[in-house]
Design a protein around this motif. Structure first.
Motif, short mmCIF file in Angstrom:
data_model
loop_
_atom_site.label_atom_id
_atom_site.label_comp_id
_atom_site.label_asym_id
_atom_site.label_seq_id
_atom_site.Cartn_x
_atom_site.Cartn_y
_atom_site.Cartn_z
N ALA A 169 0.77 -0.84 0.40
CA ALA A 169 -0.10 0.28 -0.20
C ALA A 169 0.82 1.11 0.18
O ALA A 169 0.26 2.58 -0.31
CB ALA A 169 -1.13 0.04 1.27
N LEU A 170 2.06 1.79 0.87
CA LEU A 170 3.38 2.22 0.38
C LEU A 170 3.45 2.63 -0.98
O LEU A 170 3.43 4.18 -0.68
CB LEU A 170 3.72 2.74 2.08
CG LEU A 170 4.84 3.14 1.77
CD1 LEU A 170 4.59 4.28 2.25
CD2 LEU A 170 6.41 3.06 2.87
N VAL A 171 4.17 1.50 -1.21
CA VAL A 171 4.73 1.47 -2.67
C VAL A 171 3.40 2.17 -3.85
O VAL A 171 3.82 3.66 -4.60
CB VAL A 171 5.04 0.57 -3.12
CG1 VAL A 171 5.44 0.76 -4.57
CG2 VAL A 171 5.87 0.14 -2.17
N SER A 172 2.29 1.83 -3.39
CA SER A 172 0.89 2.00 -4.37
C SER A 172 1.02 3.17 -4.19
O SER A 172 0.70 4.22 -5.13
CB SER A 172 0.03 1.54 -4.20
OG SER A 172 -1.24 1.74 -5.10
N GLU A 173 0.34 3.93 -3.11
CA GLU A 173 0.64 5.37 -2.60
C GLU A 173 1.84 6.60 -2.96
O GLU A 173 1.44 7.79 -3.55
CB GLU A 173 0.02 5.50 -1.00
CG GLU A 173 -0.22 6.47 -0.89
CD GLU A 173 -1.40 7.54 -1.24
OE1 GLU A 173 -1.80 8.74 -1.05
OE2 GLU A 173 -2.43 6.80 -1.46
N VAL A 174 2.66 5.77 -3.10
CA VAL A 174 3.89 6.69 -3.27
C VAL A 174 3.66 6.78 -4.69
O VAL A 174 3.89 8.26 -5.16
CB VAL A 174 4.91 6.37 -2.34
CG1 VAL A 174 6.13 6.56 -3.64
CG2 VAL A 174 5.02 6.61 -1.43
N THR A 175 3.20 6.16 -5.67
CA THR A 175 3.68 6.60 -6.91
C THR A 175 2.39 7.09 -7.41
O THR A 175 2.48 7.59 -8.38
CB THR A 175 3.35 4.41 -7.52
OG1 THR A 175 2.34 3.83 -7.45
CG2 THR A 175 5.12 3.41 -7.08
N ASN A 176 1.16 6.54 -6.36
CA ASN A 176 -0.59 7.28 -7.25
C ASN A 176 0.07 8.83 -6.76
O ASN A 176 -0.10 10.18 -6.71
CB ASN A 176 -1.34 6.80 -6.41
CG ASN A 176 -2.16 5.42 -7.20
OD1 ASN A 176 -1.61 4.94 -8.10
ND2 ASN A 176 -3.03 4.51 -5.41
N ASN B 5 1.22 8.54 8.22
CA ASN B 5 1.46 9.98 8.30
C ASN B 5 1.98 10.48 6.85
O ASN B 5 2.85 11.06 7.13
CB ASN B 5 2.72 9.75 9.66
CG ASN B 5 1.98 9.78 10.63
OD1 ASN B 5 0.91 10.59 11.48
ND2 ASN B 5 2.16 8.45 11.36
N LEU B 6 2.19 9.50 6.29
CA LEU B 6 2.58 10.13 4.90
C LEU B 6 2.24 11.93 4.15
O LEU B 6 3.43 12.09 3.96
CB LEU B 6 2.15 9.30 3.99
CG LEU B 6 2.38 8.93 2.31
CD1 LEU B 6 4.35 8.53 2.57
CD2 LEU B 6 2.09 8.45 1.00
N GLU B 7 1.31 12.13 4.47
CA GLU B 7 1.02 13.82 4.44
C GLU B 7 1.58 14.62 5.13
O GLU B 7 2.01 15.37 4.97
CB GLU B 7 -0.19 13.89 4.13
CG GLU B 7 -1.36 15.20 4.11
CD GLU B 7 -1.00 15.29 2.49
OE1 GLU B 7 -0.43 16.22 2.37
OE2 GLU B 7 -0.82 14.16 1.99
N HIS B 8 2.28 14.26 6.89
CA HIS B 8 3.06 14.84 6.79
C HIS B 8 4.77 14.91 6.98
O HIS B 8 5.99 15.17 7.63
CB HIS B 8 3.23 14.97 8.49
CG HIS B 8 2.12 15.75 8.83
ND1 HIS B 8 1.13 16.72 8.68
CD2 HIS B 8 0.39 14.76 8.69
CE1 HIS B 8 -0.10 16.44 8.63
NE2 HIS B 8 -0.41 15.63 9.67
#
Length: 165
Positions: free
Chosen positions: A36-43, A157-160
């Protein structure tokens, strides 16, 4: 074993690798939220290059386990470099996979002080995860700019995080 010769060191490493692949590789489970982290970062429009000190065969296994092959902009392994971490070779090779990448805009996510030290040798910022078993103080003293408990904590906490920049 700092006082053993290179031949013995290579024999020990080969035995370790053989034992790991035979007895443990198929037991490996991905960190929760890693895909999910890899997916979100690429998104978010970021290119993801997997840079590992493992060999290509093992890395292929991990990529398939995570189901992230189509999300990766590149892969760099121990097979691509002369020196492993804490040398910066694996991250320098990863940077070459992205011709437009610049150190000030590239972030390494790692879970050992060796990752942090290797990234710094290439002028790269590091997000460190404590899931590698190293205490926060050791990761910070190695030069980690940001530290999270694990992949799930970073994702939550990706947004921060530095990635949001």
């Amino acid at each position: 074993l700092p006082n053993v010769d290179d031949q013995l060191r290579q024999q020990i490493a080969a035995h370790h690798d053989e034992t790991f692949r035979r007895d443990y590789l198929m037991r490996v489970e991905p960190f929760e939220h890693a895909s999910a982290l890899v997916s979100e970062v690429t998104n978010r429009g970021c290119a993801v290059v997997l840079a590992s000190s493992s060999n290509q065969e093992d890395v292929n296994h991990y990529i398939d386990l995570l189901g992230i092959r189509t999300l990766l902009a590149g892969v760099t392994t121990a097979d691509d470099v002369t020196h492993s971490k804490p040398a910066g070779d694996v991250f320098a090779a990863a940077m070459k996979k992205l011709p437009d990448a610049r150190p000030g805009e590239t972030i390494v996510i790692g879970d050992t002080p060796y990752d942090v030290i290797a990234a710094a040798k290439c002028g790269l910022e590091t997000i460190a995860l404590r899931s590698g078993g190293f205490p926060e103080a050791q990761l910070r003293s190695a030069g980690a700019q940001s530290i999270y408990a694990d992949v799930g904590d970073l994702l939550a906490n990706l947004e921060h995080s530095p990635i949001a920049r």
